[in-house]
Design a protein around this motif. Structure first.
Motif, PDB file in Angstrom:
ATOM      1  N   VAL A  27      11.930   0.439 -14.835  1.00 56.76           N
ATOM      2  CA  VAL A  27      11.942  -0.803 -13.882  1.00 56.76           C
ATOM      3  C   VAL A  27      10.551  -1.452 -14.276  1.00 56.76           C
ATOM      4  O   VAL A  27       9.343  -1.007 -13.858  1.00 56.76           O
ATOM      5  CB  VAL A  27      12.205  -0.499 -12.480  1.00 56.76           C
ATOM      6  N   ASP A  28      10.768  -2.927 -14.513  1.00 50.39           N
ATOM      7  CA  ASP A  28       9.471  -3.673 -14.669  1.00 50.39           C
ATOM      8  C   ASP A  28       9.685  -4.868 -13.637  1.00 50.39           C
ATOM      9  O   ASP A  28      10.979  -5.490 -13.844  1.00 50.39           O
ATOM     10  CB  ASP A  28       9.378  -4.055 -16.023  1.00 50.39           C
ATOM     11  N   GLY A  29       8.759  -5.471 -13.096  1.00 54.78           N
ATOM     12  CA  GLY A  29       8.908  -6.518 -12.214  1.00 54.78           C
ATOM     13  C   GLY A  29       9.331  -6.482 -10.550  1.00 54.78           C
ATOM     14  O   GLY A  29       9.439  -7.268  -9.883  1.00 54.78           O
ATOM     15  N   ALA A  30       8.986  -4.946 -10.220  1.00 54.02           N
ATOM     16  CA  ALA A  30       8.999  -4.895  -8.722  1.00 54.02           C
ATOM     17  C   ALA A  30       7.792  -5.492  -8.392  1.00 54.02           C
ATOM     18  O   ALA A  30       6.841  -5.395  -8.737  1.00 54.02           O
ATOM     19  CB  ALA A  30       9.393  -3.482  -8.427  1.00 54.02           C
ATOM     20  N   THR A  31       7.914  -6.136  -7.118  1.00 54.84           N
ATOM     21  CA  THR A  31       6.870  -6.604  -6.168  1.00 54.84           C
ATOM     22  C   THR A  31       5.758  -5.435  -5.976  1.00 54.84           C
ATOM     23  O   THR A  31       6.079  -4.473  -5.438  1.00 54.84           O
ATOM     24  CB  THR A  31       7.131  -7.187  -5.036  1.00 54.84           C
ATOM     25  N   PRO A  32       4.553  -5.649  -6.499  1.00 54.16           N
ATOM     26  CA  PRO A  32       3.344  -4.804  -6.253  1.00 54.16           C
ATOM     27  C   PRO A  32       3.300  -4.439  -4.695  1.00 54.16           C
ATOM     28  O   PRO A  32       3.453  -5.403  -3.870  1.00 54.16           O
ATOM     29  CB  PRO A  32       2.088  -5.494  -6.853  1.00 54.16           C
ATOM     30  N   GLY A  33       2.952  -3.230  -4.128  1.00 55.68           N
ATOM     31  CA  GLY A  33       2.808  -2.772  -2.988  1.00 55.68           C
ATOM     32  C   GLY A  33       4.354  -2.613  -2.202  1.00 55.68           C
ATOM     33  O   GLY A  33       4.062  -2.026  -1.111  1.00 55.68           O
ATOM     34  N   LEU A  34       5.292  -2.511  -3.193  1.00 62.35           N
ATOM     35  CA  LEU A  34       6.440  -2.198  -2.274  1.00 62.35           C
ATOM     36  C   LEU A  34       6.465  -0.767  -1.951  1.00 62.35           C
ATOM     37  O   LEU A  34       6.319   0.199  -2.774  1.00 62.35           O
ATOM     38  CB  LEU A  34       7.678  -2.373  -3.488  1.00 62.35           C
ATOM     39  N   GLU A  35       6.806  -0.556  -0.507  1.00 60.58           N
ATOM     40  CA  GLU A  35       6.933   0.818  -0.195  1.00 60.58           C
ATOM     41  C   GLU A  35       8.149   1.340  -0.619  1.00 60.58           C
ATOM     42  O   GLU A  35       8.953   1.000  -0.475  1.00 60.58           O
ATOM     43  CB  GLU A  35       6.714   0.890   1.348  1.00 60.58           C
ATOM     44  N   LEU A  36       7.928   2.503  -1.519  1.00 63.84           N
ATOM     45  CA  LEU A  36       9.182   3.108  -2.015  1.00 63.84           C
ATOM     46  C   LEU A  36       8.556   4.659  -2.373  1.00 63.84           C
ATOM     47  O   LEU A  36       7.505   5.227  -2.677  1.00 63.84           O
ATOM     48  CB  LEU A  36       9.105   2.439  -3.431  1.00 63.84           C
ATOM     49  N   CYS A  37      10.003   5.482  -1.696  1.00 72.29           N
ATOM     50  CA  CYS A  37       9.754   6.857  -2.048  1.00 72.29           C
ATOM     51  C   CYS A  37      11.087   7.337  -2.711  1.00 72.29           C
ATOM     52  O   CYS A  37      11.884   6.508  -2.686  1.00 72.29           O
ATOM     53  CB  CYS A  37       9.648   7.754  -0.831  1.00 72.29           C
ATOM     54  N   GLU A  38      11.100   8.445  -3.061  1.00 72.61           N
ATOM     55  CA  GLU A  38      12.348   9.218  -3.773  1.00 72.61           C
ATOM     56  C   GLU A  38      13.519   9.008  -2.752  1.00 72.61           C
ATOM     57  O   GLU A  38      14.615   8.659  -3.483  1.00 72.61           O
ATOM     58  CB  GLU A  38      11.952  10.464  -4.555  1.00 72.61           C
ATOM     59  N   ALA A  39      13.289   9.182  -1.639  1.00 78.19           N
ATOM     60  CA  ALA A  39      14.322   9.248  -0.670  1.00 78.19           C
ATOM     61  C   ALA A  39      15.228   7.929  -0.841  1.00 78.19           C
ATOM     62  O   ALA A  39      16.244   7.784  -0.569  1.00 78.19           O
ATOM     63  CB  ALA A  39      14.135   9.563   0.697  1.00 78.19           C
TER      64      ALA A  39
END
Length: 187
Positions: A27-39
């Motif tokens: 994935v390319d282009g997600a906003t930096p700093g997006l809180e994201l986890c495997e869940a």
């Protein structure tokens, strides 16, 4: 060659094959700093996971995601390419291997390779990230089956979508959809 990349500002590139070591997506282009986890991703992968009902493939894949920055990886656990040796010269109805051969000049008889429904796991994982990005802007998504197996929903009941294997918005239509899909499978 078949296209594996989609999008412009939010771009995904899927990789892997049904009976190889893994499938996944970059994935390319997600906003930096997006809180994201495997869940966050696993929730959506669990919705598409095979083997959940009589109307899905019985293949046992846990679809457990590993998140490595912009790389999402799902190792194949139920890969048995030798199980398809009898299909080396036979196209299966309902699979995209014939279409794939005609379009791209390649065919993988071992579960259809890149033309397999397994390839959608990477797209679903990327979609979970897109969904989270959209939620930050107040956008929510609801998807459901409106028509399948010649049966069309007559009502839209959002609270019923996750209560049937067809994910239909009409519970009565869902029962008939399942019946017809099972009958077709048995034939």
């Amino acid at each position: 060659m078949p296209g594996s990349s989609f999008g412009h500002l939010f771009r995904i590139t899927t990789f892997g094959e049904s009976h190889g070591g893994a499938v996944g997506v970059v994935v390319d282009g997600a906003t930096p700093g997006l809180e994201l986890c495997e869940a966050d991703i696993q929730e959506q992968l669990d919705r598409r996971k095979p083997g959940q009902s009589s109307v899905t493939t019985p293949r046992a894949e846990p679809d457990t995601v590993q998140l490595l920055s912009g790389l999402l990886l799902l190792f194949n656990k139920d890969a048995r390419p030798s199980a398809y040796s009898s299909l080396k010269n036979v196209f299966r109805p309902g699979h995209a291997d014939y279409t794939y051969l005609k379009k791209y000049g390649r065919r993988d008889h071992r579960g259809s390779g890149r033309a397999s429904g397994r390839e959608t796991a990477g797209r679903v994982a990327a979609g979970a990230i897109a969904r989270k990005l959209l939620a930050r802007r107040g956008v929510s998504l609801t998807a459901y089956t409106w028509r399948a197996a010649g049966v069309q929903c007559q009502t839209v009941q959002f609270d019923q979508i996750e209560s049937n294997p067809m994910r239909a918005c009409d519970p009565e239509a869902a029962v008939e959809m399942v019946r017809r899909v099972e009958a077709a499978r048995d034939r």
